[in-house]
Design an enzyme around this catalytic site. Structure first.
Site, PDB file in Angstrom:
ATOM      1  N   ASP B 363       0.791  -1.231   0.000  1.00 41.52           N
ATOM      2  CA  ASP B 363       0.000   0.000   0.000  1.00 41.52           C
ATOM      3  C   ASP B 363       0.823   1.282   0.000  1.00 41.52           C
ATOM      4  O   ASP B 363       0.404   2.285  -0.575  1.00 41.52           O
ATOM      5  CB  ASP B 363      -0.963   0.003   1.196  1.00 41.52           C
ATOM      6  N   ALA B 364       1.977   1.257   0.635  1.00 38.24           N
ATOM      7  CA  ALA B 364       2.775   2.493   0.662  1.00 38.24           C
ATOM      8  C   ALA B 364       3.406   2.741  -0.700  1.00 38.24           C
ATOM      9  O   ALA B 364       3.355   3.855  -1.232  1.00 38.24           O
ATOM     10  CB  ALA B 364       3.847   2.424   1.755  1.00 38.24           C
ATOM     11  N   GLU B 366       2.624   1.271  -3.674  1.00 38.93           N
ATOM     12  CA  GLU B 366       1.714   1.225  -4.816  1.00 38.93           C
ATOM     13  C   GLU B 366       0.674   2.346  -4.779  1.00 38.93           C
ATOM     14  O   GLU B 366       0.233   2.816  -5.817  1.00 38.93           O
ATOM     15  CB  GLU B 366       1.008  -0.137  -4.873  1.00 38.93           C
ATOM     16  N   LEU B 369       0.657   6.070   1.440  1.00 40.27           N
ATOM     17  CA  LEU B 369      -0.132   6.243   2.669  1.00 40.27           C
ATOM     18  C   LEU B 369      -0.515   7.705   2.860  1.00 40.27           C
ATOM     19  O   LEU B 369      -1.534   8.003   3.487  1.00 40.27           O
ATOM     20  CB  LEU B 369       0.667   5.734   3.876  1.00 40.27           C
ATOM     21  N   TYR B 451      -9.779  -0.266   3.012  1.00 37.32           N
ATOM     22  CA  TYR B 451      -9.235  -0.323   4.375  1.00 37.32           C
ATOM     23  C   TYR B 451      -8.828   1.054   4.887  1.00 37.32           C
ATOM     24  O   TYR B 451      -8.332   1.879   4.138  1.00 37.32           O
ATOM     25  CB  TYR B 451      -7.995  -1.227   4.410  1.00 37.32           C
ATOM     26  N   ASP B 452      -9.006   1.258   6.182  1.00 39.03           N
ATOM     27  CA  ASP B 452      -8.526   2.463   6.838  1.00 39.03           C
ATOM     28  C   ASP B 452      -7.445   2.071   7.841  1.00 39.03           C
ATOM     29  O   ASP B 452      -7.668   1.206   8.691  1.00 39.03           O
ATOM     30  CB  ASP B 452      -9.672   3.175   7.579  1.00 39.03           C
ATOM     31  N   HIS B 670      -5.800 -11.702   9.908  1.00 37.63           N
ATOM     32  CA  HIS B 670      -7.202 -11.311  10.017  1.00 37.63           C
ATOM     33  C   HIS B 670      -8.103 -12.387   9.397  1.00 37.63           C
ATOM     34  O   HIS B 670      -8.185 -12.502   8.179  1.00 37.63           O
ATOM     35  CB  HIS B 670      -7.418  -9.958   9.331  1.00 37.63           C
TER      36      HIS B 670
END
Lengths: 720, 720
Positions: B363-364, B366, B369, B451-452, B670
């Site tokens: 996520d960072a 691609e 954040l 997602y958060d 998860h």
């Protein structure tokens, strides 16, 4: 510095089990033993001592308390009645027995579950543990029948908690011993500054069997309130409590100086207020202008948001949460936990020396987490708007004893978030939803001698319960000739860290066993391990080579549920009700979610590890059994560990679709550092009980956001 | 339910790297591509969109911002100047390049450390990553020189983050594809409700190499804002971004229904306010009538209590803490950490299916954040009295872009205790000392699609820093024909949990790598593992059989500092300054204290694990190297993982008494549950950086208790 502590004659609080009571030296010989004074004090004042009175909120002396729930603790009138019953009980009639513990004997679980508000209470009963003529009596006193209905003499190892009288008489023995006094003189400690403590001896083989002993060690309280940092090293006196005789005196440390008092005091009025090391921050407070949102009904039922539970102080566990229920979407209050409490606390110090090896304390069973829970400090231990609950206990001679403000209950908003989502603007959706997290905390703090243990049970509206243990207070330290690490030839051989000149903070562990009698939607539950297993893809199946799959396995017997946590073989651990499914057919349950933890590494056959064998695993599951409450055994002092959680679990009983109890061991390794001197910044760790397919959907979906209009209007107090 | 979301034409925010931007379908073909609109929008309004304007506190448009510290982020004027420089840079002069990221190129560490307030700033420079004609240019723009001073064309694998233009053009390609449209028609989804998203494809071997691709998947937004819960399962379109052509379309799920919208919405105005599932609690607020105790100097220097640090928003890391220093007893501000930030975030889903295997997000690297960090919601994401800081970024065409209220900073009092001790009344000592714990929190929340992630850096006056990651938002779900677990023949074969009718919450992990450039009292530090080892006593040495001893081992090379945490082989992990000792001669340092954690179990040679090899260990230590910032590599999209933390560490460089960087991997497994539907209650985990013999004694020994007179006087607002 003012000398607050120079009191020449002691006022001793005689909680029956309150034995980790360090006492000041009172002279070579005294015609009036301290416990005589104690008795006088007890007879005239139900309050603990006058020193607490200035901060006692609740001026209720509990003279007329009435139990309103089967699990309500014994009241002052009930304790008085028990004393009366015991005084006429034939075997004890010649002399009133020494009462080691006196507490509620809970009704059978079925009776409690069947009871409804308005029903008459099941017979009120007390469990009394009493040591008389070398025997431990386990008595049941029925208040309704007005009689002792059971009197079992313990035949195994282990003694009840010592009473203050036991302890003070042991100290009197050493105070009048010439060799002991010579040792003190040799150290140059003024007898007026002498403070001695009776740490429990553990059990280390047959040498010390067959007699109740304590091992006395002493400190200098000269020029400091923090005598813990001024140990008289190497002097250990083993005393036969019942014979009132010294069994053994060892003095190996005359060349080791008593550490100086420099920088040891921690009381606010001894600090330099002009120091800007830790500058003042502006006043800050969790404010609730309309008051907190919880109510306390009938003294012990807490109702808050979607939760209801019963809470009571307990002399041994400190605080017991019972019948915790959470409201579901349909309005039904659903059972989550029948009973939860800290069952034992094991603190082994890591030093094999003669004066240290035995320091392997079992704080709940040897000292009592409730017995050592002092009044909480308002605005500092607990925030404004806290509700305070008193502990009602009994002294060694059966008198009621009140520990004011022992538990606090408060609502918390700490700036945390319950749930949130912001949508990507590219969606054209203006979504920025966030809900603040408000929780409810029940707290107590046990000061077991030097250490302070803070126990928090935190309830969230999403159904989660977080159980947190914080550690503060003072290190147990060892005196050393060294003032600097550079002076030590082999610093690696030290059993701890030099935390001040001549002071070693000895490495140690803390393990707390939590008894969690989960009743998810009813008493009969099962335990499942949901193991995350790596699966390999088949050739051609996927560009991925591996993925995880959750594999659920239901435990059949206790053997299946002895769990060591493994980072590289992870699982979730569910307690669920096999008779109830969610709307979608998932088992409805709660999972236990470990956080930071530590495991005992001691040899399994090392005596302290045998006694604290509950630390052999992080998770255990046993069938509910009223006699299996205390993970280290009912009678812990000098016990050999024949009656522990590990022994019960070894029976390998069936636990599927049974009334089961989940046990969790929370651990800490503590390698001290200079920051821990002279008082330790709080360290804490926690675990959670978290709903898993218990609710059909997010139970706080419709929680309300905070709006500006809800916020209070506040002004700084004019005096601040 | 009101249809808030039915906007027929998109306003797209064009943050350069903001590519995880789901878009609504805009018709088979449109003569005006969305990015044209975007450009118009950008040119007229620096603010993100009007939808946020109502809640923007800070109306500063940053037109005149000036950097005042070497680490201050690029300002609006600077970004404008960079655009101007680039527009005249020869290689790009024919067409302005597409700017994928544009951010501060930090001065050399020695320059920053040598800089003092009042000194001229080191040359201001920007790092620009730009993709042009099939090549990735890594540009350095020197603002002082007014020139591009470096232009390196990447030769390895990996592409920069996609721009919104890349993404929207790819979506346009599929919207005009007949097969795609037939698939949508076959599902019965109205084109007006169609929402498509471009998840990144990962890297899975040579098939998709040599071209920038995205994999488009779609949802129905009919009757809900929560389209995430309504996936069009099995339809995946792989698009060549540069050729604007479909590479592959797979549609395996036509028999799988699109899940219904029932109970999916989570917005407050769609909820039933009369439900008492989650009753309202009384208003509650952390009140500071004299205001908070911190100050923000020059826009980015936070001063609070004994701490000072620099904080800045970053398009990729979200939030960067620099030059954190804490004041010691002698008044000296001592360096703790040069730089700390979230370096990468790996989220592998555990499903090998054709439409799921590639969901192994970084996520960072691609998405960014910071790029996905929306404005925080006042009073709900952050408490009253928070200070909000805007993010200043750049769009794909080099225009400044403001993300208002992206970071909040607030002071916290949650009822916790800093330290305490109560003395035993038997001592005659009236001691009940307790200090409330007040902390400072810096927070941001990245909404990476569904997602958060909430990132908290919490500073304590005792020198501890706690770094916490919270997870909320929406699950990534898979549609299924099943409505109930009972209907599923082999429920164990599912790759997740049925969380609603026809909806599976797929099992997944989250791993966050934190880059922690520790500088304890200076740049040159060492890393020590303090291992707790069981020692056996010698025969006759002690009644104890075993005890623990702390054995300190200093790491020589990177190999020595690759750590997998082990419950049964525990250690403390210290970063210390070998050139500085405490008063007592102990090494002065900080330790990293893990809390709850999870480890990746994927095969080491599985492509996603190779790319996210930073998850191979929980702790790593590398020598400081300005080019080694991003644990998954600088260019992450479609990278093969040749430039990751694991590769750097394999060089096995010397790390003793060097300028070293500590890396920590925080993980979550998860397994979804019904409570996670339709939006997840927050789950969080944290770790700590804690002083260890850094201070000569407890640094909050002389902290002030709270007195009644300090508390505010509050009233409920008349409207509440």
């Amino acid at each position: 510095m003012k000398k607050h502590y120079c009191i020449q004659f002691l006022i001793i609080i005689s909680v029956a089990v309150f034995i980790f009571a360090y006492t000041r030296y009172t002279g070579y010989s005294t015609s009036t033993p301290p416990w005589a004074t104690t008795k006088t004090h007890r007879n005239t004042n139900l309050r603990s001592t006058s020193i607490f009175d200035t901060t006692v909120r609740n001026s209720n002396h509990h003279f007329t308390d009435t139990p309103l729930h089967p699990l309500d603790p014994l009241t002052v009138p009930e304790i008085n009645k028990i004393r009366s019953i015991l005084s006429t009980y034939e075997p004890f009639s010649s002399s009133f027995p020494s009462i080691n513990t006196l507490s509620l004997d809970e009704p059978e679980k079925s009776q409690v579950l069947g009871w409804k508000t308005g029903d008459p209470l099941p017979n009120r009963r007390a469990s009394v543990i009493s040591f008389l003529d070398g025997k431990t009596h386990l008595l049941t006193v029925d208040l309704n029948l007005g009689a002792v209905t059971d009197d079992v003499v313990n035949v195994g190892s282990g003694y009840p908690m010592l009473t203050t009288e036991d302890m003070t008489s042991a100290l009197q023995v050493i105070y009048s011993d010439v060799e002991f006094n010579n040792s003190i003189i040799a150290r140059g400690v003024d007898f007026n500054d002498l403070i001695c403590a009776p740490p429990s001896p553990g059990w280390f083989g047959p040498d010390e069997e067959g007699k109740r002993i304590i091992k006395v060690q002493c400190f200098s309280g000269q020029n400091t309130s923090n005598f813990y940092m001024r140990p008289i090293e190497g002097l250990t006196v083993t005393v036969d409590v019942d014979k009132r005789a010294i069994v053994k005196l060892t003095d190996t440390g005359r060349k080791i100086p008593v550490p100086k008092e420099t920088n040891t005091d921690y009381r606010y009025d001894t600090q330099n207020p002009s120091s800007d090391l830790n500058p003042e921050t502006n006043p800050m407070s969790m404010e609730q202008p309309k008051g907190p949102s919880f109510t306390i009904e009938n003294g012990h039922i807490v109702k808050w948001a979607n939760w209801v539970f019963h809470i009571r102080p307990d002399i041994r566990a400190g605080m017991i949460i019972s019948q915790a229920k959470v409201r579901a979407e349909n309005g039904e209050y659903r059972s989550v936990m029948y009973k939860g409490f800290a069952s034992e606390l094991f603190v082994p110090y890591m030093d094999p020396d003669q004066s240290w090896y035995f320091k392997t304390f079992m704080d709940a069973g040897e000292y009592g987490l409730g017995a050592t829970a002092m009044s909480l400090v308002e605005l500092n231990d607990c925030p404004r708007y806290s509700y305070y609950m008193d502990g009602v206990f009994a002294t060694a001679d059966g008198q009621p004893f009140i520990q004011p403000n022992m538990i606090c209950i408060f609502e918390r908003y700490s700036g945390d978030i319950g749930w949130r989502h912001s949508e990507i603007p590219a969606m054209g959706l203006d979504i920025r939803e966030s809900r603040p997290k408000v929780t409810l905390v029940a707290r107590m703090a046990a000061s077991v001698g030097n250490y302070d243990y803070i126990f928090d049970w935190e309830f969230q509206t999403d159904g989660l319960i977080r159980i947190k243990v914080g550690l503060s207070g003072m290190l147990m330290v060892k005196a050393t000739p060294y003032e600097n690490v550079y002076d030590i030839a082999n610093a690696d051989d030290m059993t701890g860290t030099l935390v001040s000149e001549n002071v070693i903070g000895v490495v140690h562990d803390h393990y707390i066993s939590f008894h969690l009698d989960m009743d998810i939607d009813g008493a009969n539950n099962s335990f499942a391990e949901v193991n995350l297993v790596k699966e390999k893809t088949l050739p051609g199946e996927s560009p991925r080579k591996s993925y995880l799959k959750a594999k659920r396995k239901v435990a059949k017997t206790e053997d299946d549920a002895r769990i060591k946590l493994k980072l590289y073989d992870p699982s979730e651990f569910h307690v669920f009700n096999p008779a109830r499914r969610s709307r979608l057919g998932n088992p409805t349950g709660y999972k236990i979610v470990p956080g930071g933890n530590a495991a005992s590494l001691l040899d399994l056959d090392d005596p302290p590890q045998i006694r604290a064998a509950f630390t052999n695993n992080q998770i255990w599951v046993t069938p509910h059994n009223k006699s299996e409450q205390w993970a280290g055994g009912l009678l812990v002092s000098q016990s050999k560990g024949e009656n522990t959680l590990a022994v019960w679990s070894d029976r390998n009983r069936e636990i599927e679709n049974k009334d089961i109890v989940l046990w969790y061991t929370l651990g800490f390794h503590h390698i001290p550092c200079q920051e821990d001197f002279p008082v330790m910044p709080m360290v804490s760790s926690s675990f959670e009980l978290k709903p898993v397919n218990f609710f059909d959907r997010n139970p706080i979906l419709n929680a309300k956001p905070t709006f500006q209009k809800d916020l209070p209007v506040c002004f700084a107090a004019s005096s601040s």
